[in-house]
Write a protein that holds these residues in place. Structure first.
Motif, PDB file in Angstrom:
ATOM      1  N   VAL A 169       0.843  -1.201   0.000  1.00  0.00           N
ATOM      2  CA  VAL A 169       0.000   0.000   0.000  1.00  0.00           C
ATOM      3  C   VAL A 169       0.871   1.242   0.000  1.00  0.00           C
ATOM      4  CG1 VAL A 169      -1.634   1.383   1.360  1.00  0.00           C
ATOM      5  CG2 VAL A 169      -2.014  -1.065   1.064  1.00  0.00           C
ATOM      6  N   LYS A 170       1.895   1.259   0.836  1.00  0.00           N
ATOM      7  CA  LYS A 170       2.775   2.432   0.905  1.00  0.00           C
ATOM      8  C   LYS A 170       3.370   2.744  -0.461  1.00  0.00           C
ATOM      9  CE  LYS A 170       4.121   2.256   5.767  1.00  0.00           C
ATOM     10  NZ  LYS A 170       5.244   2.367   6.695  1.00  0.00           N
ATOM     11  N   LYS A 171       3.794   1.709  -1.165  1.00  0.00           N
ATOM     12  CA  LYS A 171       4.434   1.879  -2.470  1.00  0.00           C
ATOM     13  C   LYS A 171       3.415   2.211  -3.564  1.00  0.00           C
ATOM     14  CE  LYS A 171       5.790  -1.730  -4.782  1.00  0.00           C
ATOM     15  NZ  LYS A 171       6.485  -2.949  -5.185  1.00  0.00           N
ATOM     16  N   ASN A 172       2.376   1.406  -3.681  1.00  0.00           N
ATOM     17  CA  ASN A 172       1.432   1.544  -4.791  1.00  0.00           C
ATOM     18  C   ASN A 172       0.493   2.734  -4.661  1.00  0.00           C
ATOM     19  OD1 ASN A 172       1.837  -0.830  -6.686  1.00  0.00           O
ATOM     20  ND2 ASN A 172       1.814  -1.826  -4.690  1.00  0.00           N
ATOM     21  N   SER A 173       0.305   3.244  -3.453  1.00  0.00           N
ATOM     22  CA  SER A 173      -0.604   4.376  -3.267  1.00  0.00           C
ATOM     23  C   SER A 173      -0.077   5.655  -3.904  1.00  0.00           C
ATOM     24  CB  SER A 173      -0.866   4.614  -1.778  1.00  0.00           C
ATOM     25  OG  SER A 173       0.322   5.008  -1.122  1.00  0.00           O
TER      26      SER A 173
ATOM     27  N   ALA B  20     -16.940  12.998  -5.716  1.00  0.00           N
ATOM     28  CA  ALA B  20     -15.986  13.934  -5.113  1.00  0.00           C
ATOM     29  C   ALA B  20     -15.482  13.406  -3.770  1.00  0.00           C
ATOM     30  CB  ALA B  20     -16.629  15.303  -4.939  1.00  0.00           C
ATOM     31  N   ALA B  21     -16.371  12.835  -2.969  1.00  0.00           N
ATOM     32  CA  ALA B  21     -15.966  12.282  -1.671  1.00  0.00           C
ATOM     33  C   ALA B  21     -15.024  11.092  -1.875  1.00  0.00           C
ATOM     34  CB  ALA B  21     -17.192  11.871  -0.863  1.00  0.00           C
ATOM     35  N   ARG B  22     -15.330  10.242  -2.860  1.00  0.00           N
ATOM     36  CA  ARG B  22     -14.445   9.113  -3.176  1.00  0.00           C
ATOM     37  C   ARG B  22     -13.068   9.615  -3.595  1.00  0.00           C
ATOM     38  NH1 ARG B  22     -15.651   6.396  -8.487  1.00  0.00           N
ATOM     39  NH2 ARG B  22     -14.700   8.339  -9.133  1.00  0.00           N
ATOM     40  N   ASP B  23     -13.036  10.604  -4.448  1.00  0.00           N
ATOM     41  CA  ASP B  23     -11.761  11.142  -4.912  1.00  0.00           C
ATOM     42  C   ASP B  23     -10.972  11.772  -3.766  1.00  0.00           C
ATOM     43  OD1 ASP B  23     -12.421  10.184  -7.393  1.00  0.00           O
ATOM     44  OD2 ASP B  23     -12.951  12.138  -8.231  1.00  0.00           O
ATOM     45  N   ASN B  24     -11.664  12.378  -2.814  1.00  0.00           N
ATOM     46  CA  ASN B  24     -10.997  12.895  -1.613  1.00  0.00           C
ATOM     47  C   ASN B  24     -10.413  11.748  -0.798  1.00  0.00           C
ATOM     48  OD1 ASN B  24     -11.545  15.571  -2.176  1.00  0.00           O
ATOM     49  ND2 ASN B  24     -13.373  15.650  -0.894  1.00  0.00           N
ATOM     50  N   GLY B  25     -11.119  10.607  -0.758  1.00  0.00           N
ATOM     51  CA  GLY B  25     -10.609   9.425  -0.067  1.00  0.00           C
ATOM     52  C   GLY B  25      -9.319   8.923  -0.701  1.00  0.00           C
ATOM     53  N   ILE B  26      -9.275   8.900  -2.019  1.00  0.00           N
ATOM     54  CA  ILE B  26      -8.062   8.486  -2.726  1.00  0.00           C
ATOM     55  C   ILE B  26      -6.909   9.424  -2.392  1.00  0.00           C
ATOM     56  CG2 ILE B  26      -7.003   8.317  -5.024  1.00  0.00           C
ATOM     57  CD1 ILE B  26      -9.757   7.257  -6.013  1.00  0.00           C
ATOM     58  N   GLU B  27      -7.171  10.718  -2.419  1.00  0.00           N
ATOM     59  CA  GLU B  27      -6.123  11.695  -2.087  1.00  0.00           C
ATOM     60  C   GLU B  27      -5.640  11.509  -0.653  1.00  0.00           C
ATOM     61  OE1 GLU B  27      -4.486  13.625  -4.247  1.00  0.00           O
ATOM     62  OE2 GLU B  27      -5.726  12.577  -5.702  1.00  0.00           O
ATOM     63  N   SER B  28      -6.554  11.156   0.240  1.00  0.00           N
ATOM     64  CA  SER B  28      -6.184  10.920   1.638  1.00  0.00           C
ATOM     65  C   SER B  28      -5.273   9.696   1.761  1.00  0.00           C
ATOM     66  CB  SER B  28      -7.447  10.747   2.472  1.00  0.00           C
ATOM     67  OG  SER B  28      -7.134  10.638   3.840  1.00  0.00           O
ATOM     68  N   VAL B  29      -5.556   8.637   0.993  1.00  0.00           N
ATOM     69  CA  VAL B  29      -4.678   7.456   1.004  1.00  0.00           C
ATOM     70  C   VAL B  29      -3.295   7.852   0.491  1.00  0.00           C
ATOM     71  CG1 VAL B  29      -4.266   5.173  -0.004  1.00  0.00           C
ATOM     72  CG2 VAL B  29      -6.538   5.782   0.813  1.00  0.00           C
ATOM     73  N   LYS B  30      -3.250   8.594  -0.608  1.00  0.00           N
ATOM     74  CA  LYS B  30      -1.963   9.018  -1.177  1.00  0.00           C
ATOM     75  C   LYS B  30      -1.156   9.828  -0.167  1.00  0.00           C
ATOM     76  CE  LYS B  30      -3.482   9.418  -6.000  1.00  0.00           C
ATOM     77  NZ  LYS B  30      -3.710  10.393  -7.081  1.00  0.00           N
ATOM     78  N   LYS B  31      -1.845  10.662   0.579  1.00  0.00           N
ATOM     79  CA  LYS B  31      -1.186  11.540   1.550  1.00  0.00           C
ATOM     80  C   LYS B  31      -0.748  10.788   2.805  1.00  0.00           C
ATOM     81  CE  LYS B  31      -2.352  15.360   4.628  1.00  0.00           C
ATOM     82  NZ  LYS B  31      -3.465  16.156   5.139  1.00  0.00           N
ATOM     83  N   ASN B  32      -1.599   9.906   3.305  1.00  0.00           N
ATOM     84  CA  ASN B  32      -1.364   9.276   4.611  1.00  0.00           C
ATOM     85  C   ASN B  32      -0.537   7.997   4.575  1.00  0.00           C
ATOM     86  OD1 ASN B  32      -2.942  10.747   6.874  1.00  0.00           O
ATOM     87  ND2 ASN B  32      -4.339  10.754   5.135  1.00  0.00           N
ATOM     88  N   ALA B  33      -0.627   7.227   3.502  1.00  0.00           N
ATOM     89  CA  ALA B  33      -0.012   5.894   3.478  1.00  0.00           C
ATOM     90  C   ALA B  33       1.518   5.888   3.567  1.00  0.00           C
ATOM     91  CB  ALA B  33      -0.464   5.123   2.248  1.00  0.00           C
ATOM     92  N   PRO B  34       2.234   6.725   2.807  1.00  0.00           N
ATOM     93  CA  PRO B  34       3.693   6.556   2.740  1.00  0.00           C
ATOM     94  C   PRO B  34       4.425   6.619   4.084  1.00  0.00           C
ATOM     95  CG  PRO B  34       2.957   8.044   1.029  1.00  0.00           C
ATOM     96  CD  PRO B  34       1.784   7.779   1.923  1.00  0.00           C
ATOM     97  N   ASP B  35       4.002   7.508   4.969  1.00  0.00           N
ATOM     98  CA  ASP B  35       4.713   7.711   6.233  1.00  0.00           C
ATOM     99  C   ASP B  35       3.925   7.234   7.445  1.00  0.00           C
ATOM    100  OD1 ASP B  35       6.848   9.011   4.863  1.00  0.00           O
ATOM    101  OD2 ASP B  35       5.635  10.833   4.772  1.00  0.00           O
ATOM    102  N   ALA B  36       2.875   6.462   7.210  1.00  0.00           N
ATOM    103  CA  ALA B  36       2.006   6.034   8.313  1.00  0.00           C
ATOM    104  C   ALA B  36       2.726   5.053   9.235  1.00  0.00           C
ATOM    105  CB  ALA B  36       0.743   5.384   7.746  1.00  0.00           C
TER     106      ALA B  36
END
Length: 109
Positions: free
Chosen positions: A45-49, A87-103
């Protein structure tokens, strides 16, 4: 900053969720037979997100938008909740992109 939480299901399988900094679950995994496999899923997830093409933007039978995150081999490594709007789904995707790498990774086993 987001965090991954590893838990154990009633059937003995391990799973993880990715939570945003506000504590909301933004991605959930499949069940894994071992904790090591679950941890590998988190690394995936960290990589592919970070690659937009890895997100499948979908719509459920009842019209609710959601997404799946896929690995390079096409396997689904996480899925979202059902959203009320695209729009809410797309915000969810952006949240994964933002949160996953350093979680951080936490456990509740």
């Amino acid at each position: 900053m987001g965090s991954f939480l590893i838990t154990k299901r009633a059937n003995g399988e391990f799973q993880f969720v990715l939570k945003a900094s506000n504590g909301q679950v933004i991605l959930a995994s499949e069940g894994y037979t071992t904790k090591a496999a679950c941890e590998n899923g988190i690394e995936s997830v960290k990589k592919n997100s970070q690659e937009d093409a890895r997100f499948d933007r979908l719509e459920s039978k009842n019209g609710k938008p959601y997404f799946n995150l896929k690995a390079t081999n096409g396997q689904i490594i996480g899925n979202s909740e059902m959203y009320e709007s695209v729009a809410a789904r797309d915000n969810g995707i952006e949240s994964v992109k933002k949160n996953a790498p350093d979680a951080d990774v936490k456990e509740d086993l």
